[in-house]
Every structure is written in structure tokens, then in C-alpha cells.
Scaffold this motif. Structure first.
Motif, short mmCIF file in Angstrom:
data_model
loop_
_atom_site.label_atom_id
_atom_site.label_comp_id
_atom_site.label_asym_id
_atom_site.label_seq_id
_atom_site.Cartn_x
_atom_site.Cartn_y
_atom_site.Cartn_z
N ASN A 72 27.82 28.08 -41.86
CA ASN A 72 26.40 27.17 -42.08
C ASN A 72 25.49 27.90 -43.30
N LEU A 73 26.24 28.71 -43.97
CA LEU A 73 25.42 29.53 -44.73
C LEU A 73 24.44 28.52 -45.95
N ARG A 74 23.01 28.81 -45.95
CA ARG A 74 22.35 27.95 -46.81
C ARG A 74 21.83 28.67 -47.99
N LYS A 75 21.44 30.04 -47.74
CA LYS A 75 20.82 30.78 -48.82
C LYS A 75 21.67 31.99 -48.97
N MET A 76 21.71 32.53 -50.44
CA MET A 76 22.30 33.70 -50.52
C MET A 76 21.43 34.58 -51.82
N ILE A 77 21.21 35.70 -51.37
CA ILE A 77 20.12 36.59 -52.25
C ILE A 77 21.32 37.84 -52.61
N ILE A 78 21.02 38.05 -54.06
CA ILE A 78 21.91 38.95 -54.64
C ILE A 78 21.16 40.17 -55.38
N SER A 79 21.36 40.89 -55.11
CA SER A 79 20.91 42.20 -55.86
C SER A 79 21.83 42.47 -57.15
N TRP A 80 21.45 41.98 -58.39
CA TRP A 80 22.50 41.91 -59.42
C TRP A 80 22.53 43.51 -59.79
N HIS A 81 21.61 43.91 -59.72
CA HIS A 81 21.44 45.30 -60.53
C HIS A 81 22.07 46.38 -59.64
N THR A 82 22.48 46.17 -58.31
CA THR A 82 23.45 46.90 -57.53
C THR A 82 24.63 46.55 -57.18
N CYS A 83 24.95 45.22 -57.75
CA CYS A 83 26.29 44.48 -57.44
C CYS A 83 27.22 44.31 -58.75
N THR A 84 28.32 44.47 -58.60
CA THR A 84 29.18 44.44 -59.61
C THR A 84 29.82 42.79 -59.09
N ILE A 85 30.47 42.03 -60.28
CA ILE A 85 31.32 41.02 -60.08
C ILE A 85 32.71 40.80 -60.54
N ASP A 86 33.62 40.49 -60.01
CA ASP A 86 35.14 40.37 -60.31
C ASP A 86 35.10 39.05 -61.25
N GLU A 87 35.79 39.30 -62.63
CA GLU A 87 35.68 38.04 -63.38
C GLU A 87 36.48 37.06 -62.73
N ARG A 88 37.44 37.19 -62.07
CA ARG A 88 38.20 36.02 -61.34
C ARG A 88 37.44 35.22 -60.73
N VAL A 89 36.09 35.63 -59.92
CA VAL A 89 35.23 34.75 -59.24
C VAL A 89 34.75 33.65 -60.23
N VAL A 90 34.29 33.90 -61.34
CA VAL A 90 33.92 32.61 -62.17
C VAL A 90 34.74 32.25 -63.18
N TYR A 91 35.81 33.02 -63.49
CA TYR A 91 36.66 32.62 -64.61
C TYR A 91 38.14 32.46 -64.25
N GLY A 92 38.56 32.91 -62.97
CA GLY A 92 39.58 32.65 -62.47
C GLY A 92 40.11 31.07 -62.44
N LYS A 93 41.44 30.86 -62.13
CA LYS A 93 41.91 29.55 -62.08
C LYS A 93 41.65 28.94 -60.46
N ASN A 94 41.52 30.05 -59.48
CA ASN A 94 41.43 29.51 -58.28
C ASN A 94 39.93 29.76 -57.61
N ARG A 95 38.89 29.42 -58.59
CA ARG A 95 37.69 29.42 -58.57
C ARG A 95 37.21 28.93 -57.12
N ILE A 96 36.32 29.59 -56.00
CA ILE A 96 35.82 29.28 -54.89
C ILE A 96 34.71 28.32 -54.97
N LYS A 97 34.63 27.27 -54.17
CA LYS A 97 33.25 26.56 -54.11
C LYS A 97 32.50 26.90 -52.81
N LEU A 98 31.11 27.04 -53.11
CA LEU A 98 30.49 27.49 -52.00
C LEU A 98 29.37 26.20 -51.57
N GLU A 99 29.91 25.17 -51.07
CA GLU A 99 29.38 24.04 -50.99
C GLU A 99 27.87 23.98 -50.20
N THR A 100 27.72 24.94 -49.14
CA THR A 100 26.77 24.81 -48.48
C THR A 100 25.64 25.58 -48.85
N ILE A 101 25.78 26.26 -50.01
CA ILE A 101 24.52 27.07 -50.49
C ILE A 101 23.65 26.23 -51.41
#
Length: 535
Positions: free
Chosen positions: A421-450
């Protein structure tokens, strides 16, 4: 007037709707009037129906005695609020409205004969003597005071405010001293022997600077029933004698039924020392703590659960320090096994995992007593749970904060599966890294509840903009101006991003406002209410 009230004056308009006139309203029974009044705010009711006639004045009273005027200007308060202030029992107001609502401290008692409770969005300023003069009146008249405090860390002023409200001649039974910002450095602190015994206060919410402040405070609240406290740290050169609490049995409250404590730098023996005098009265115990000592299920059961005879509910999060170069998997297996060894733990769901950023082992009871300021890393995927027969789900958690972690496709899949039931996601981008597959991969996930994304920090990488593509139902965005500048220049390269930005209804820019062009921002987010405020 009676003839008009008894006359039905409905008129069918050209569009087919019935126009409701005053005489229509007067013919309705009280029950129907109540049904539409519940959908109006107290201010709307006061403005529309107060002093309409004696019947309506009696009907609207229970809808206006609790009123929130924080959105109202001075002219509205002078025109409408003054007519109902004699009947108001609770008022919520901003700091800037203080002298409009209460022109003189000395006249408050006569102006507000029914007033029992206030919620004051309190702003600490250089000269707080005027505010203290009001508080000195309020503490002798009211039974409940809530201060939602904003401040730039003026500790002396904090002390004065707290002392005023905690004095032995204060009649307040319910006091909440809250920070408007969860990440604020606003704390209260007391010197020994500065407080006197308070025999009225039953419910207290407060943020304390040092651990010894908690002991000093609790020794002077003789009828306290509920305590919700945050404690920041132990003083560097702490000379306080904590064993004093064992000698204060005459002044400690025998009525303390619920304790909620968020604290850092506690030793486990000191926690037990604090709880010891209340073992026979505490019924509800919630602890969110950093602990320096060894802790497991057997220790908790033998030192807290079996000692507190009236304990009905025990919720906890413990972050337990560990030595370097440990075998994490082996330690987690051993730790969770201690929560399977007795009949008590067989009825309680317990989870543990490792957090390298501290480093520590996190032990928690389920459901999780989550706070928005608690950060999460991908190490949670390597969790242990004592009851493996029940699938792990956390439907109660609506917001998570990602910091100091790699955001991988597997991690986001875990988040989607567990936090259903997740509604909000807070991300500290200056302390996080993101895998390219998350946004550019073929099997991209959808977070519909956000529905809400909040970004801390800015970066020249564009992945955090493309991250929008994972949140098709995004409606609220909280970012700084530098991030908005990048979004404005990049978003039109992808029609899908354009579509998502058009669906955003609220955009909050919390700093670096001048780094983005206002016209460009309005073009990128054409349907958003745009606000700019530091936090």
C-alpha cells in the motif's frame, strides 16, 4: 418571518435544477440539516449560518466549537470569528494570528469562556516575552495545549517555553510540544532541580535533548498516564546520577500506562533502569531505539516481558551495534533463533536484518512501527523472520525513505511485493545509486501505488527524471529548483515523461527556487499547484 419560513419557495430553473432558497432550508428537519453540515468546515458553517436565527444557532453549535482558522485572514477573523468565540472550546491557529484572536492576554478569560484547548503553530522569534505572557495565561486556563514549533535552534527559548508549561501551578492535563519538521533540531533540556512536582499533567508529547532530561522530567510528573518522547543523545560529559529515579518513588506516577520512546545512544541497562519503577503499571510499550549492548529475544523476555505484569502490547525497533568483521548471515540466523525459543515469541512476528550504513542489526516487531525519517537500504532483502509460515507483507506502511543504497530492479521488486500500500517514496539521490536496468531495461517495473515522490539532493544524472516512468500514477512531486531546471530541459525528449508531468497536481520546490525558470516550470507542469517553501 414565520410566514416566510412556512412557505416553500422552490423554483424550477431553466436548467432543470431546483434553486434552494432560505425558506426551503427552514422547512428541513434537524436531522437533514445535520447531514449536510457534517460536510462543511467549521469556518464555512460560521460564515454561512451563524446568527441566521435562534434555531440554526442551536443546530450549528456542535459543529463549530472545534474550529481551525489557520487559512483565514485578519478581516475574516474580525468579521466572523468574534461572533462565536464565546462558544469555541478548541481553536487551531497560526503564530501570526495570535494577537488578532487574543488582542490582550488579560482579556482571554472573558473573551473565551468555553475555551479548553488550543493548537498553536508556534514560531520562535528573537523576542518571545509576549508569547510567554500568553502561555502563562493559557497554562492556568486550558486543559490541553499543542505547540507545533518551528525554530532555528534557540535552546534558551525552548527551555523557557517548556518551563512555563511544566510548572507546578500549570493546570494543563494534556501537552504536546511538536516539531513541524520531523528532521528538526528542536529539543528541550532541563537542569537538575529546576522543575517542581506537577500534579495535573497526564498526557505529554515532547522532544528532549539528553537522556538525563528524560529522567529529570519523569521524576516530576506525579500523575502522568501517557508519555510520547524523543531523546536525541547522551551528554558528552554526563555526570547525572541516573539511580536517583529509584529514590523518587513518592513523586513517580503510579498511573503511567503508555510509553512511546524514540531514542539514540541508550545503553540497555539504562533503559531497564528507566522502566523499573513502572513495571507494575505500564500496559502499552513502544520503543524505537539505538542500543549499544547485546540484545536478543531471550534478553527481552527475561528483562522486560516477564517483569511487566500488566504489559498488554510491546512494539519495538532496536538498532543493535555490532563489531567489525562479523559473519552477517550466521549472526542473523542465531539472532532470529532466540525469537523462536519460547511460547511468548511463537505468537509474535519478529523480523531482523543487517544495515551496513550504521552498521547494526535491526530487530523489529511486526507490524512495523515505521517513521518517515527511518531510512531503508537494499540489505533488508536479506532479512530473517521468526514465523516463516506467514508471507511477509507490510500493508500499514505508506511511505519509505531510501538512502545510502543501490536502487536495483530486484530491490524495487521487493519493495512492490512487501509494501503493498505504498503511497510515498523519498529518495536521497546524493547517497543512492541507481542500476541502469531500473529505467532502461526491458523488464522495467511499474510502481502503480506511488502518488508522491520526494527527492533530496540533486544530480546531473538523468535517471532520477526517467524514474518518473516507473510511477504512472504520480500526482505530487517535491524537489529542489536545480532538479526542476534539469527536468524542464529534458522532459520533452520523451512524450511519456510529458504525459506524467501533466498529471502532477502538486509541485513543491523546497529550495534553490531561482535555479529554475518560472514560465518553463509552469509549461512542464501545466496542471500543478506550484508552491515554494523551505523545509
Amino acid at each position: 418571518m414565520e410566514q416566510e419560513d412556512n412557505h416553500t419557495a422552490s423554483k424550477i430553473q431553466s436548467n432543470g435544477y431546483v434553486k434552494m432558497t432560505k425558506s426551503n432550508l427552514m422547512t428541513l428537519p434537524n436531522e437533514l440539516i445535520d447531514m449536510f453540515l457534517i460536510y462543511l468546515s467549521s469556518c464555512e458553517i460560521v460564515q454561512s449560518f451563524n446568527n441566521l436565527n435562534a434555531r440554526f444557532n442551536s443546530l450549528i453549535y456542535r459543529f463549530i466549537h472545534n474550529i481551525n482558522v489557520t487559512s483565514k485572514r485578519k478581516a475574516w477573523l474580525n468579521k466572523y470569528f468574534t461572533s462565536v468565540q464565546l462558544f469555541v472550546t478548541k481553536v487551531i491557529f497560526n503564530h501570526s494570528q495570535l494577537q488578532t484572536l487574543f488582542p490582550k492576554p488579560s482579556t482571554i478569560t472573558n473573551q473565551y469562556r468555553s475555551l479548553q484547548s488550543i493548537v498553536w503553530n508556534y514560531k520562535f522569534i528573537d523576542d518571545n516575552q509576549l508569547c510567554l505572557s500568553y502561555l502563562n495565561i493559557f497554562r492556568r486556563k486550558l486543559s490541553s495545549i499543542t505547540l507545533n514549533v518551528s525554530s532555528d535552534d534557540e535552546e534558551t527559548v525552548h527551555l523557557n517555553v517548556a518551563l512555563s508549561l511544566l510548572q507546578d501551578d500549570s493546570y494543563i492535563s494534556q501537552l504536546s510540544l511538536n516539531s513541524k519538521d520531523e528532521f528538526s533540531n528542536m529539543w528541550f533540556s532541563f537542569a537538575p532541580n529546576i522543575l517542581k512536582i506537577n500534579r495535573y499533567l497526564k498526557y505529554l508529547t515532547i522532544k528532549l535533548h539528553y537522556i538525563h532530561d528524560l529522567f529529570i522530567l519523569i521524576e516530576n510528573l506525579s500523575v502522568l498516564e501517557y508519555l510520547n518522547v524523543d531523546v536525541c543523545e547522551v551528554e558528552e560529559k554526563d555526570v547525572y546520577n541516573y539511580n536517583n529515579i529509584l529514590n523518587k518513588t513518592a513523586t513517580l506516577s503510579p498511573f503511567l500506562k503508555e510509553v512511546i520512546m524514540n531514542a539514540m545512544d541508550f545503553t540497555y541497562p539504562r533503559l531497564l533502569l528507566f522502566l523499573q519503577p513502572f513495571q507494575q503499571c505500564i500496559e502499552l510499550l513502544t520503543l524505537n531505539m539505538s542500543i549499544r549492548d547485546k540484545l536478543d529475544g531471550e534478553i527481552l523476555e527475561s528483562t522486560i516481558i516477564t517483569k511487566m505484569s500488566k504489559l498488554k502490547q510491546f512494539k519495538f525497533i532496536f538498532q543493535v551495534d555490532h563489531k567489525e568483521n562479523v559473519n552477517i548471515n550466521k549472526d542473523l540466523d542465531k539472532l532470529i533463533s532466540t525469537f523462536r525459543s519460547t511460547s511468548y515469541w511463537s505468537t509474535q512476528s519478529i523480523m531482523c536484518y543487517h544495515d551496513r550504513s550504521i552498521p547494526c542489526y535491526t530487530i523489529l516487531s511486526l507490524p512495523w512501527i515505521w517513521s518517515e525519517s527511518d531510512s531503508l537500504t537494499n540489505e533488508i532483502m536479506n532479512y530473517r523472520i521468526n514465523n516463516t509460515s506467514v508471507p511477509l507483507e507490510m500493508p500499514e506502511i505508506k511511505s519509505i525513505y531510501l538512502a545510502g543504497t543501490d536502487i536495483s530492479l530486484e530491490f524495487l521488486k521487493f519493495i512492490k511485493k512487501i509494501f503493498i500500500n505504498l503511497r510515498k517514496m523519498i529518495i536521497s539521490w546524493h547517497t543512492c545509486t541507481i542500476d541502469e536496468r531500473v529505467v532502461y531495461g526491458k523488464n522495467r517495473i511499474k510502481l502503480e501505488t506511488i502518488h508522491t515522490l520526494k527527492y533530496y539532493g540533486a544530480t546531473d544524472d538523468l535517471e532520477y527524471v526517467d524514474f518518473f516512468l516507473l510511477t504512472p500514477n504520480l500526482r505530487r512531486l517535491v524537489v529542489d529548483g536545480s532538479t526542476i531546471h534539469v527536468i524542464n530541459g529534458y522532459v520533452y525528449e520523451d512524450e511519456r515523461l510529458v504525459s506524467i508531468c501533466k498529471r502532477i497536481s502538486h509541485l513543491h520546490i523546497f529550495r534553490h527556487y531561482d535555479n529554475c525558470n518560472e514560465d518553463e516550470t509552469e509549461k512542464t507542469f501545466p496542471n500543478a499547484i506550484i508552491s515554494k517553501k523551505e523545509f
